[in-house]
Design a protein around this motif. Structure first.
Motif, mmCIF file in Angstrom:
data_model
loop_
_atom_site.group_PDB
_atom_site.id
_atom_site.type_symbol
_atom_site.label_atom_id
_atom_site.label_comp_id
_atom_site.label_asym_id
_atom_site.label_seq_id
_atom_site.Cartn_x
_atom_site.Cartn_y
_atom_site.Cartn_z
ATOM 1 N N PRO A 118 0.871 -1.165 -0.087
ATOM 2 C CA PRO A 118 -0.053 0.106 -0.200
ATOM 3 C C PRO A 118 0.900 1.199 -0.012
ATOM 4 O O PRO A 118 0.466 2.325 -0.464
ATOM 5 N N ALA A 119 2.232 0.985 0.612
ATOM 6 C CA ALA A 119 2.806 2.262 0.529
ATOM 7 C C ALA A 119 3.117 2.952 -0.743
ATOM 8 O O ALA A 119 3.253 4.270 -0.882
ATOM 9 N N ILE A 120 3.208 2.238 -1.997
ATOM 10 C CA ILE A 120 3.500 2.723 -3.271
ATOM 11 C C ILE A 120 2.309 3.757 -3.570
ATOM 12 O O ILE A 120 2.395 4.773 -4.199
ATOM 13 N N LYS A 121 1.097 3.382 -3.132
ATOM 14 C CA LYS A 121 -0.126 4.019 -3.362
ATOM 15 C C LYS A 121 -0.085 5.364 -2.817
ATOM 16 O O LYS A 121 -0.496 6.517 -3.072
ATOM 17 N N GLU A 122 0.397 5.324 -1.443
ATOM 18 C CA GLU A 122 0.328 6.645 -0.510
ATOM 19 C C GLU A 122 1.423 7.580 -1.210
ATOM 20 O O GLU A 122 0.996 8.918 -1.290
ATOM 21 N N LEU A 123 2.290 6.918 -1.475
ATOM 22 C CA LEU A 123 3.537 7.799 -2.334
ATOM 23 C C LEU A 123 3.196 8.641 -3.563
ATOM 24 O O LEU A 123 3.363 9.588 -3.642
ATOM 25 N N ALA A 124 2.302 7.712 -4.377
ATOM 26 C CA ALA A 124 1.911 8.232 -5.686
ATOM 27 C C ALA A 124 0.808 9.477 -5.163
ATOM 28 O O ALA A 124 0.790 10.490 -5.853
ATOM 29 N N ALA A 125 -0.095 9.033 -4.292
ATOM 30 C CA ALA A 125 -1.052 9.975 -3.849
ATOM 31 C C ALA A 125 -0.506 11.368 -3.364
ATOM 32 O O ALA A 125 -0.954 12.450 -3.787
ATOM 33 N N SER A 126 0.380 11.233 -2.672
ATOM 34 C CA SER A 126 1.127 12.455 -1.997
ATOM 35 C C SER A 126 1.977 13.185 -3.113
ATOM 36 O O SER A 126 1.747 14.352 -3.059
ATOM 37 N N ALA A 127 2.493 12.393 -3.994
ATOM 38 C CA ALA A 127 3.300 13.157 -4.948
ATOM 39 C C ALA A 127 2.190 14.065 -5.881
ATOM 40 O O ALA A 127 2.581 14.896 -6.332
ATOM 41 N N PHE A 128 1.223 13.222 -6.108
ATOM 42 C CA PHE A 128 0.187 13.874 -6.926
ATOM 43 C C PHE A 128 -0.484 15.342 -6.386
ATOM 44 O O PHE A 128 -0.648 16.401 -6.830
ATOM 45 N N ALA A 129 -0.903 14.920 -5.125
ATOM 46 C CA ALA A 129 -1.436 16.228 -4.244
ATOM 47 C C ALA A 129 -0.547 17.354 -4.258
ATOM 48 O O ALA A 129 -0.950 18.633 -4.295
ATOM 49 N N ALA A 130 0.995 17.123 -3.924
ATOM 50 C CA ALA A 130 1.776 18.146 -3.872
ATOM 51 C C ALA A 130 2.026 18.655 -5.216
ATOM 52 O O ALA A 130 2.098 19.993 -5.278
ATOM 53 N N HIS A 131 2.022 18.005 -6.112
ATOM 54 C CA HIS A 131 2.258 18.625 -7.532
ATOM 55 C C HIS A 131 0.910 19.536 -8.030
ATOM 56 O O HIS A 131 1.511 20.551 -8.429
ATOM 57 N N SER A 132 -0.047 18.880 -7.655
ATOM 58 C CA SER A 132 -1.456 19.680 -7.930
ATOM 59 C C SER A 132 -1.287 20.738 -7.352
ATOM 60 O O SER A 132 -1.894 21.920 -7.697
ATOM 61 N N GLN A 133 -1.055 20.918 -6.174
ATOM 62 C CA GLN A 133 -1.285 21.898 -5.285
ATOM 63 C C GLN A 133 -0.238 23.128 -5.833
ATOM 64 O O GLN A 133 -0.749 24.233 -5.913
ATOM 65 N N ARG A 134 0.871 22.762 -6.379
ATOM 66 C CA ARG A 134 1.956 23.769 -6.653
ATOM 67 C C ARG A 134 1.402 24.102 -8.125
ATOM 68 O O ARG A 134 1.427 25.411 -8.428
ATOM 69 N N VAL A 135 0.796 23.148 -8.980
ATOM 70 C CA VAL A 135 0.579 23.562 -10.440
ATOM 71 C C VAL A 135 -1.000 24.318 -10.479
ATOM 72 O O VAL A 135 -1.267 25.257 -10.954
ATOM 73 N N HIS A 136 -2.000 23.403 -9.749
ATOM 74 C CA HIS A 136 -3.261 23.788 -9.833
ATOM 75 C C HIS A 136 -3.737 24.812 -8.752
ATOM 76 O O HIS A 136 -5.098 25.356 -8.733
ATOM 77 N N GLY A 137 -2.993 25.038 -7.705
ATOM 78 C CA GLY A 137 -3.284 25.609 -6.598
ATOM 79 C C GLY A 137 -4.378 24.803 -5.508
ATOM 80 O O GLY A 137 -5.116 25.473 -4.792
ATOM 81 N N THR A 138 -4.617 23.474 -5.804
ATOM 82 C CA THR A 138 -5.366 22.874 -4.919
ATOM 83 C C THR A 138 -5.013 21.249 -5.288
ATOM 84 O O THR A 138 -4.474 20.993 -6.393
ATOM 85 N N ALA A 139 -5.012 20.689 -4.166
ATOM 86 C CA ALA A 139 -4.400 19.161 -4.200
ATOM 87 C C ALA A 139 -5.884 18.257 -4.991
ATOM 88 O O ALA A 139 -5.404 17.077 -5.346
#
Ligand SMILES: [Fe+2]
Length: 210
Positions: free
Chosen positions: A181-202
């Motif tokens: 399950p750790a790989i999904k958590e890593l992917a979800a947090s990478a996406f949330a951080a990236h979306s926050q930076r790019v789209h201004g929202t996770a």
């Protein structure tokens, strides 16, 4: 993910202030990463999927495979134009270079949408009938092998955000030795951080909301 991210791109570009190199860099990287993956994905389909379907289904699918190739070709002509517009804008983030990039993204979006609609509506059902699980696994392995390992968690997170859970599990099982399950958590947090930076929202709008 392609529907969502490409639909959001023109507005992301137009919202960057003239002269803001840092922000143009962030958005430029985002566009370049997804565009490059789209191209990789298409090359693998061209090399692996259409020839197999043509072989298995014969003449009855010839015109559909020609349509897939023609649509990919149209996109393959637009992708270098996006790349060139991204680098021109990053080098010199003027109003003109910003608009030029938004324009080419606006031209790409309807071509991509039409292609994805046709592929999902007409070709994916054939793939489900005529391509074995083992062949599909090989295809996914080839695709993940051509992705930068540093980009892989973010890419998985982009897929997971709207992908159906069964397909996500299949991608993980095929592309990674680590299925914890750790790989999904890593992917979800990478996406949330990236979306926050790019789209201004996770939690950017989903493709169905665009
Ligand atoms: Fe395609």
């Amino acid at each position: 993910m392609f529907r969502r991210e490409f639909a959001l791109m023109p507005r992301l570009v137009l919202d960057v202030a003239t002269g803001d190199r840092d922000r143009a860099g962030v958005i430029g990287d985002h566009i370049a990463g997804i565009t490059s993956f789209l191209h990789t994905h298409h090359v693998l389909e061209d090399d692996n999927v259409w020839p197999l379907l043509l072989d298995r289904c014969g003449e009855s699918v010839a015109s559909l495979m020609e349509l897939m190739e023609a649509q990919h070709h149209q996109l393959a002509e637009l992708i270098p134009q996006v790349d060139a517009a991204v680098s021109a804008w990053r080098d010199s983030p003027t109003a003109a270079s910003r608009q030029a990039l938004a324009d080419v993204l606006d031209r790409l979006a309807p071509v991509l949408k039409e292609h994805l609609d046709t592929e999902e509506g007409l070709v994916v059902p054939l793939m489900e009938q005529r391509i074995t699980a083992a062949e599909w696994t090989g295809f996914l392995k080839g695709e993940s092998g051509s992705v930068d390992p540093d980009y892989a968690p973010l890419l998985l997170g982009m897929m997971m955000y709207e992908g159906d859970p069964e397909s996500v599990e299949q991608v993980i099982a095929t592309t990674s030795a680590d299925t914890s399950p750790a790989i999904k958590e890593l992917a979800a947090s990478a996406f949330a951080a990236h979306s926050q930076r790019v789209h201004g929202t996770a939690t950017p709008p989903r493709s169905t909301e665009l």
